[in-house]
Design an enzyme around this catalytic site. Structure first.
Site, PDB file in Angstrom:
ATOM      1  NE  ARG A 192      36.566  49.395  22.821  1.00  0.00           N
ATOM      2  CZ  ARG A 192      35.404  48.766  22.730  1.00  0.00           C
ATOM      3  NH1 ARG A 192      34.848  48.223  23.815  1.00  0.00           N
ATOM      4  NH2 ARG A 192      34.774  48.671  21.574  1.00  0.00           N
ATOM      5  CG  HIS A 237      34.920  54.111  22.255  1.00  0.00           C
ATOM      6  ND1 HIS A 237      34.062  53.355  21.490  1.00  0.00           N
ATOM      7  CD2 HIS A 237      36.153  53.553  22.098  1.00  0.00           C
ATOM      8  CE1 HIS A 237      34.736  52.390  20.887  1.00  0.00           C
ATOM      9  NE2 HIS A 237      36.006  52.485  21.263  1.00  0.00           N
ATOM     10  CG  ASN A 258      30.274  53.632  21.696  1.00  0.00           C
ATOM     11  OD1 ASN A 258      31.488  53.470  21.626  1.00  0.00           O
ATOM     12  ND2 ASN A 258      29.690  54.782  21.400  1.00  0.00           N
ATOM     13  CG  HIS A 291      45.041  47.724  21.548  1.00  0.00           C
ATOM     14  ND1 HIS A 291      45.125  47.738  20.169  1.00  0.00           N
ATOM     15  CD2 HIS A 291      43.851  48.305  21.844  1.00  0.00           C
ATOM     16  CE1 HIS A 291      44.045  48.305  19.655  1.00  0.00           C
ATOM     17  NE2 HIS A 291      43.261  48.666  20.651  1.00  0.00           N
TER      18      HIS A 291
END
Length: 326
Positions: free
Chosen positions: A65, A69, A94, A192
């Site tokens: 992740r 990001h 974030n 995920h």
């Protein structure tokens, strides 16, 4: 037996990286060969991640992740790692990011043997790949040679990071604008498979889906009942929920996530959307029905993501500390 096979695959990967010649622009596999004497930069970073993974396997989802990001905003330039007021780190999406400590530890380890050579953007990319492999994913060759950005803006993170509620068509447009395909988008959501989320990110699906006053009709009734117990309508619970429901499988990269989607057991709205949308449903089915398809595609999708907006050559800098410019 699995440990032996994994160790052999890792050893071969770290050796063969020095033989590969694939290049993308000014990025290349094995970019650091010969730049740090006889030290293997990727192996050093792998060992740092491995030590963290042994204590906390949730770091896999954190590092995947964190790279996403970073890359979606300004490109893969480590701008998400910078401290300071109004930086990307301070944007609300974030605030829950994890893995900064692992990237810092890996950077420190590399700096000790090879100061001022390896960028934080590359450390993050290699660390994410290391975590994928440790979680049972297929080893993939990372392209390196990135430099670190000088700018990090909260406003840009807020404007560019996709939400859990984004319609599929909008998400595909966002990914296409970053050079990623429809398949890349669906495959990357497979991150995920090792992740978790909190009630606040999906509670609307349980009680008031798009202001209907009712749950999302697509949600499996058994899961709906279970999630309502974890996330009550009143009481402010923001408990953690794993995307996969098998406790023995929380930290394994596999296609089980897509199998859950096809039986209406998606937790986030964006995940439910890719299963129900005619734009992406066929890809979800292929990934669910073929473990090898997901296993073989996740690495290449991560590589494609790692090419977004990279700085190379005389652009950017090589940070000595990942949290500050200079």
């Amino acid at each position: 037996m699995r440990r032996t096979s994994s160790s052999l695959a890792l050893a071969l990967g770290l050796i063969l990286v020095t033989l590969a010649s694939h290049c993308y622009g000014q990025l290349s596999v094995g970019y650091y060969k010969g730049k740090c004497w006889d030290h293997n930069v990727e192996e050093i970073i792998f060992n740092v991640v491995k030590a963290k993974f042994a204590k906390d396997p949730t770091i896999v989802a954190g590092l995947i992740r964190l790279q996403f990001h970073d890359c979606i905003v300004r490109g893969c330039d480590a701008s998400v790692l910078l401290d300071g007021p109004k930086t990307e780190k301070t944007a609300n999406p974030n605030l829950s990011l994890r893995g900064f400590d692992v990237v810092d530890a890996a950077k420190i380890a590399v700096e000790k043997i090879c100061p001022g050579v390896v960028s934080c953007a590359d450390v993050l990319t290699i660390a994410a790949r290391s975590s994928v492999f440790l979680a049972g994913g297929k080893w993939y060759y990372v392209e390196t040679g990135r430099r670190d950005g000088l700018v990090s803006r909260q406003s840009e993170a807020l404007a560019n990071l996709p939400s859990e509620y984004m319609p599929v068509r909008d998400a595909l447009h966002l990914f296409a604008s970053r050079g990623l395909s429809k398949e890349d988008f669906v495959v990357l959501l497979g991150g995920h498979s090792v992740g978790s989320t909190h009630c606040d990110n999906f509670k609307h699906r349980l009680y008031n889906f798009h202001n209907t006053g009712k749950p999302d009709a697509r949600m499996h009734t058994g899961m709906l009942y279970a999630l309502k117990k974890i996330c009550p309508k009143k009481g402010g619970s923001n408990s953690k929920v794993y995307f996969k429901h098998n406790p023995r499988n929380h930290y394994r990269i596999d296609n089980g996530f897509y199998k859950h989607l096809l039986v209406n057991q998606a937790i986030l709205e964006i995940d439910a959307n890719i299963a129900s949308s005619p734009l992406t449903n066929s890809i979800v089915k292929n990934l669910a029905y073929s473990p090898d398809y997901f296993r073989n595609r996740f690495g290449p999708a991560m590589v494609n993501m790692g090419r977004i907006g990279v700085l190379t050559g005389n652009q950017g800098q090589i940070r000595r500390s990942c949290s500050r410019v200079g």
